[in-house]
Write a protein that holds these residues in place. Structure first.
Motif, PDB file in Angstrom:
ATOM      1  N   SER A 111       0.825  -1.362   0.016  1.00  0.00           N
ATOM      2  CA  SER A 111      -0.159  -0.105  -0.178  1.00  0.00           C
ATOM      3  C   SER A 111       0.786   1.125   0.014  1.00  0.00           C
ATOM      4  O   SER A 111       0.493   2.414  -0.453  1.00  0.00           O
ATOM      5  N   LYS A 114       1.721   2.417  -3.280  1.00  0.00           N
ATOM      6  CA  LYS A 114       0.707   3.092  -4.154  1.00  0.00           C
ATOM      7  C   LYS A 114      -0.132   4.280  -3.511  1.00  0.00           C
ATOM      8  O   LYS A 114      -0.420   5.416  -4.221  1.00  0.00           O
ATOM      9  N   ILE A 115      -0.260   4.320  -1.944  1.00  0.00           N
ATOM     10  CA  ILE A 115      -0.878   5.556  -1.658  1.00  0.00           C
ATOM     11  C   ILE A 115      -0.143   6.172  -0.327  1.00  0.00           C
ATOM     12  O   ILE A 115      -0.848   7.117   0.381  1.00  0.00           O
ATOM     13  N   SER A 118      -0.688   7.030   3.772  1.00  0.00           N
ATOM     14  CA  SER A 118      -2.149   6.800   3.958  1.00  0.00           C
ATOM     15  C   SER A 118      -2.310   5.255   4.403  1.00  0.00           C
ATOM     16  O   SER A 118      -3.311   4.972   4.956  1.00  0.00           O
ATOM     17  N   SER A 140     -11.932  -0.639  -0.552  1.00  0.00           N
ATOM     18  CA  SER A 140     -11.817  -0.102  -1.676  1.00  0.00           C
ATOM     19  C   SER A 140     -11.238  -1.028  -2.696  1.00  0.00           C
ATOM     20  O   SER A 140     -10.691  -1.826  -2.520  1.00  0.00           O
ATOM     21  N   ASP A 146      -4.717  -4.668  -4.923  1.00  0.00           N
ATOM     22  CA  ASP A 146      -3.472  -4.804  -4.529  1.00  0.00           C
ATOM     23  C   ASP A 146      -3.049  -5.885  -3.944  1.00  0.00           C
ATOM     24  O   ASP A 146      -2.256  -6.485  -3.964  1.00  0.00           O
TER      25      ASP A 146
END
Length: 179
Positions: A111, A114-115, A118, A140, A146
């Protein structure tokens, strides 16, 4: 021929549980994402349901599916955040015999790419109960993609080396068998 290439694919029977107070079958994008990837990989979508954010109801459904001989893996989506209604992780932990601690760590790592930071807001987790794998993912579609693409697709593929979840499935409940 490599050892991995010599192995045959073993389909796994996977149930998908969406946890949401607002989603229906018509707009369950995260559940659809998981179901599509499961079937595209050659696995069996064994069960699918949507439940509200209710700890007891979630735990009861997890226990029901763990007792179901037609389910090898349960993947839930939703309810892993930090708000007061997010109780999926607690429900999962009510059911686990053993937690797969590294699952959450690896999911956070994936993650982060990707983000960014967060990723700290997710409490994705994994465990084993009654010989069944259980994974709790954020709600999500991106998080479901992912988790499946970067972790579960390989770990639920018997051909994956050096090791995978499928090859140890027959031994997950050995402590429950009579000696």
């Amino acid at each position: 021929m490599s050892e991995a290439a010599a192995r045959d694919f073993v389909p796994v029977r996977i149930a998908v549980l969406t946890v949401s107070d607002s989603r229906t079958e018509a707009d369950d994008r995260s559940g659809d994402t998981l179901a599509g990837r499961i079937e595209a990989a050659g696995h069996v979508l064994a069960r699918r349901a949507i439940l509200p954010d209710d700890r007891a109801a979630i735990a009861a459904r997890l226990r029901e599916w763990c007792a179901d001989t037609e389910v090898d893996v349960v993947i839930s989506t939703g309810g892993t955040g930090l708000t007061g209604r997010d109780v999926t992780v607690e429900a999962h932990r009510d059911v686990y015999d053993k937690e797969i601690d590294a699952f959450g760590t690896v999911f956070t790592h994936v993650s982060m790419a990707k983000i960014g930071t967060s990723a700290v807001q997710s409490r994705a987790c994994g465990g084993v109960a009654q010989g069944t794998y259980l994974f709790a993912l954020p709600g999500s579609p991106g998080a479901c993609r992912d988790a499946w693409d970067e972790i579960l697709a390989a770990q639920l593929d018997y051909r994956h080396r050096p090791c995978n979840f499928v090859e140890i499935m027959p031994r997950l409940d050995e402590h429950l068998r009579r000696k």
